[in-house]
Every structure is written in structure tokens, then in C-alpha cells.
Scaffold this motif. Structure first.
Motif, PDB file in Angstrom:
ATOM      1  N   ILE A 242      38.850  14.563  49.367  1.00  0.00           N
ATOM      2  CA  ILE A 242      38.214  13.745  48.342  1.00  0.00           C
ATOM      3  C   ILE A 242      38.137  14.587  47.071  1.00  0.00           C
ATOM      4  CG2 ILE A 242      36.142  12.480  47.707  1.00  0.00           C
ATOM      5  CD1 ILE A 242      35.667  12.046  50.707  1.00  0.00           C
ATOM      6  N   VAL A 243      38.709  14.072  45.974  1.00  0.00           N
ATOM      7  CA  VAL A 243      38.821  14.843  44.738  1.00  0.00           C
ATOM      8  C   VAL A 243      37.836  14.391  43.664  1.00  0.00           C
ATOM      9  CG1 VAL A 243      41.211  15.496  45.132  1.00  0.00           C
ATOM     10  CG2 VAL A 243      40.704  13.379  43.921  1.00  0.00           C
ATOM     11  N   ALA A 244      37.089  13.310  43.902  1.00  0.00           N
ATOM     12  CA  ALA A 244      36.129  12.831  42.903  1.00  0.00           C
ATOM     13  C   ALA A 244      34.989  12.119  43.610  1.00  0.00           C
ATOM     14  CB  ALA A 244      36.815  11.890  41.924  1.00  0.00           C
ATOM     15  N   GLY A 245      33.829  12.123  42.974  1.00  0.00           N
ATOM     16  CA  GLY A 245      32.679  11.406  43.514  1.00  0.00           C
ATOM     17  C   GLY A 245      31.665  12.333  44.164  1.00  0.00           C
TER      18      GLY A 245
ATOM     19  N   HIS B  33      37.673   4.640  47.205  1.00  0.00           N
ATOM     20  CA  HIS B  33      38.863   4.175  46.491  1.00  0.00           C
ATOM     21  C   HIS B  33      39.998   5.187  46.655  1.00  0.00           C
ATOM     22  CE1 HIS B  33      41.393   2.613  43.223  1.00  0.00           C
ATOM     23  NE2 HIS B  33      40.765   1.467  43.490  1.00  0.00           N
ATOM     24  N   ILE B  34      41.216   4.670  46.792  1.00  0.00           N
ATOM     25  CA  ILE B  34      42.404   5.494  47.022  1.00  0.00           C
ATOM     26  C   ILE B  34      42.603   6.522  45.908  1.00  0.00           C
ATOM     27  CG2 ILE B  34      44.944   5.386  47.130  1.00  0.00           C
ATOM     28  CD1 ILE B  34      43.822   4.415  49.686  1.00  0.00           C
TER      29      ILE B  34
ATOM     30  N   MET C 103      50.825  -3.790  45.727  1.00  0.00           N
ATOM     31  CA  MET C 103      51.098  -2.421  45.337  1.00  0.00           C
ATOM     32  C   MET C 103      51.271  -1.559  46.588  1.00  0.00           C
ATOM     33  SD  MET C 103      48.874  -0.082  42.779  1.00  0.00           S
ATOM     34  CE  MET C 103      48.289   1.363  43.582  1.00  0.00           C
ATOM     35  N   LYS C 104      52.231  -0.666  46.562  1.00  0.00           N
ATOM     36  CA  LYS C 104      52.517   0.224  47.687  1.00  0.00           C
ATOM     37  C   LYS C 104      51.542   1.391  47.674  1.00  0.00           C
ATOM     38  CE  LYS C 104      55.598   2.137  50.651  1.00  0.00           C
ATOM     39  NZ  LYS C 104      55.558   1.778  52.017  1.00  0.00           N
ATOM     40  N   LEU C 105      50.860   1.608  48.797  1.00  0.00           N
ATOM     41  CA  LEU C 105      49.936   2.724  48.918  1.00  0.00           C
ATOM     42  C   LEU C 105      50.654   3.894  49.579  1.00  0.00           C
ATOM     43  CD1 LEU C 105      46.718   0.900  50.146  1.00  0.00           C
ATOM     44  CD2 LEU C 105      47.362   1.498  47.834  1.00  0.00           C
ATOM     45  N   LYS C 106      50.364   5.097  49.111  1.00  0.00           N
ATOM     46  CA  LYS C 106      51.034   6.279  49.636  1.00  0.00           C
ATOM     47  C   LYS C 106      50.192   7.012  50.669  1.00  0.00           C
ATOM     48  CE  LYS C 106      53.835   6.657  45.549  1.00  0.00           C
ATOM     49  NZ  LYS C 106      54.344   7.478  44.470  1.00  0.00           N
ATOM     50  N   ILE C 107      48.983   6.520  50.916  1.00  0.00           N
ATOM     51  CA  ILE C 107      48.120   7.086  51.959  1.00  0.00           C
ATOM     52  C   ILE C 107      48.069   6.106  53.113  1.00  0.00           C
ATOM     53  CG2 ILE C 107      45.743   7.706  52.495  1.00  0.00           C
ATOM     54  CD1 ILE C 107      45.521   8.818  49.675  1.00  0.00           C
ATOM     55  N   LYS C 108      48.275   6.611  54.319  1.00  0.00           N
ATOM     56  CA  LYS C 108      48.315   5.754  55.501  1.00  0.00           C
ATOM     57  C   LYS C 108      47.277   6.209  56.524  1.00  0.00           C
ATOM     58  CE  LYS C 108      53.156   4.976  54.797  1.00  0.00           C
ATOM     59  NZ  LYS C 108      54.122   4.045  55.203  1.00  0.00           N
ATOM     60  N   THR C 109      47.025   5.357  57.497  1.00  0.00           N
ATOM     61  CA  THR C 109      46.093   5.677  58.571  1.00  0.00           C
ATOM     62  C   THR C 109      46.599   6.905  59.337  1.00  0.00           C
ATOM     63  OG1 THR C 109      45.553   3.347  58.794  1.00  0.00           O
ATOM     64  CG2 THR C 109      44.970   4.761  60.627  1.00  0.00           C
TER      65      THR C 109
ATOM     66  N   ILE D  32      44.335  -4.508  50.186  1.00  0.00           N
ATOM     67  CA  ILE D  32      43.941  -5.495  49.178  1.00  0.00           C
ATOM     68  C   ILE D  32      42.959  -4.887  48.186  1.00  0.00           C
ATOM     69  CG2 ILE D  32      42.778  -7.703  48.832  1.00  0.00           C
ATOM     70  CD1 ILE D  32      43.903  -8.466  51.647  1.00  0.00           C
ATOM     71  N   LYS D  33      41.964  -4.134  48.695  1.00  0.00           N
ATOM     72  CA  LYS D  33      40.943  -3.539  47.830  1.00  0.00           C
ATOM     73  C   LYS D  33      41.286  -2.122  47.385  1.00  0.00           C
ATOM     74  CE  LYS D  33      37.134  -6.144  49.839  1.00  0.00           C
ATOM     75  NZ  LYS D  33      35.859  -6.055  50.565  1.00  0.00           N
ATOM     76  N   ASN D  34      42.419  -1.568  47.851  1.00  0.00           N
ATOM     77  CA  ASN D  34      42.839  -0.201  47.538  1.00  0.00           C
ATOM     78  C   ASN D  34      41.775   0.822  47.946  1.00  0.00           C
ATOM     79  OD1 ASN D  34      45.306  -0.961  46.543  1.00  0.00           O
ATOM     80  ND2 ASN D  34      44.622  -1.045  44.437  1.00  0.00           N
ATOM     81  N   LYS D  35      41.222   0.658  49.147  1.00  0.00           N
ATOM     82  CA  LYS D  35      40.190   1.564  49.639  1.00  0.00           C
ATOM     83  C   LYS D  35      40.561   2.080  51.022  1.00  0.00           C
ATOM     84  CE  LYS D  35      36.452  -0.246  46.931  1.00  0.00           C
ATOM     85  NZ  LYS D  35      35.027  -0.071  46.789  1.00  0.00           N
ATOM     86  N   ALA D  36      40.015   3.243  51.361  1.00  0.00           N
ATOM     87  CA  ALA D  36      40.252   3.838  52.672  1.00  0.00           C
ATOM     88  C   ALA D  36      38.939   4.362  53.227  1.00  0.00           C
ATOM     89  CB  ALA D  36      41.263   4.969  52.567  1.00  0.00           C
ATOM     90  N   ILE D  37      38.840   4.391  54.555  1.00  0.00           N
ATOM     91  CA  ILE D  37      37.683   4.968  55.223  1.00  0.00           C
ATOM     92  C   ILE D  37      38.102   6.317  55.781  1.00  0.00           C
ATOM     93  CG2 ILE D  37      36.061   4.737  57.132  1.00  0.00           C
ATOM     94  CD1 ILE D  37      36.181   1.720  56.736  1.00  0.00           C
ATOM     95  N   VAL D  38      37.385   7.380  55.362  1.00  0.00           N
ATOM     96  CA  VAL D  38      37.697   8.742  55.780  1.00  0.00           C
ATOM     97  C   VAL D  38      36.654   9.189  56.798  1.00  0.00           C
ATOM     98  CG1 VAL D  38      38.013  11.117  55.012  1.00  0.00           C
ATOM     99  CG2 VAL D  38      38.711   9.239  53.531  1.00  0.00           C
TER     100      VAL D  38
END
Length: 102
Positions: free
Chosen positions: A13-16, A66-67, A1-7, A31-37
Motif C-alpha cells: 500500500i503506497v498511500a493512505g 482503491h487500486i 478498464m484492464k486491471l494489472k493487479i490480480k487475486t 467495476i469499482k476498481n478496488k481490491a481487498i488486501v
């Protein structure tokens, strides 16, 4: 799947638990659809003494988010969704709100 957020992107952050926090994306796991902010979702990690850290102890680190819980910020600092357009023969990411190149 193509991710639209890049390094290097600035996101909000909109949730959590850390909702509303803004920061720069340090890394993305496709692979896990996760990012470190940077500076968000800090957790305490126990580390054993090693050559790099001879003292050991408890270290604060950023945990992956999660993205789907992230929203990209455009140049004005507003959250926006991302689309793709072809401009000058190149495929570029475009803000859905302002139609500007990200």
C-alpha cells in the motif's frame, strides 16, 4: 478498464492510512476498481446474530482499497509497475524494473 493487479498478487500500500503495509490480494472488484488486501485496512463491523455467528457482536474485517493506492511487488520484494509482453506466443505480465515475468 484492464486491471494489472490480480487475486493472489503480493502488493504494497503506497498511500493512505495503511501506507507501507504489504499483503496478498484476496479479491478484486473490477467495476469499482478496488481490491481487498489480507491484513490491511481493517475495520470493525457490527454483525447481528445468525446461524453462522450465533453470538453476533463486533467483527474485524478487511475493507476494500482503491487500486491506485496499491503497488505490485516483484520477486525481490521491490515495488514495480506492470507491463505486458508476448513471450513464447503467450501474453504475460512483466515487471517494468527487472523485466522478469510476474
Amino acid at each position: 478498464m484492464k486491471l494489472k493487479i490480480k487475486t493472489g498478487d503480493v502488493v504494497k500500500i503506497v498511500a493512505g492510512d495503511h501506507k507501507g503495509t504489504e499483503g496478498k490480494v484476496v479479491s478484486v472488484d473490477k467495476i469499482k476498481n478496488k481490491a481487498i488486501v489480507e491484513g490491511a485496512n481493517m475495520v470493525s463491523k457490527h454483525e447481528k446474530p445468525s446461524a453462522k455467528n450465533p453470538q453476533g457482536g463486533i467483527v474485524k474485517k478487511e475493507a476494500p482499497i482503491h487500486i491506485s493506492n496499491l503497488s505490485l511487488l516483484d520477486k525481490d520484494g521491490n515495488t514495480t509497475r506492470v507491463g505486458y509482453e508476448e513471450r513464447d506466443g503467450k501474453k504475460v505480465r512483466v515487471s517494468k524494473k527487472s523485466k522478469e515475468v510476474i
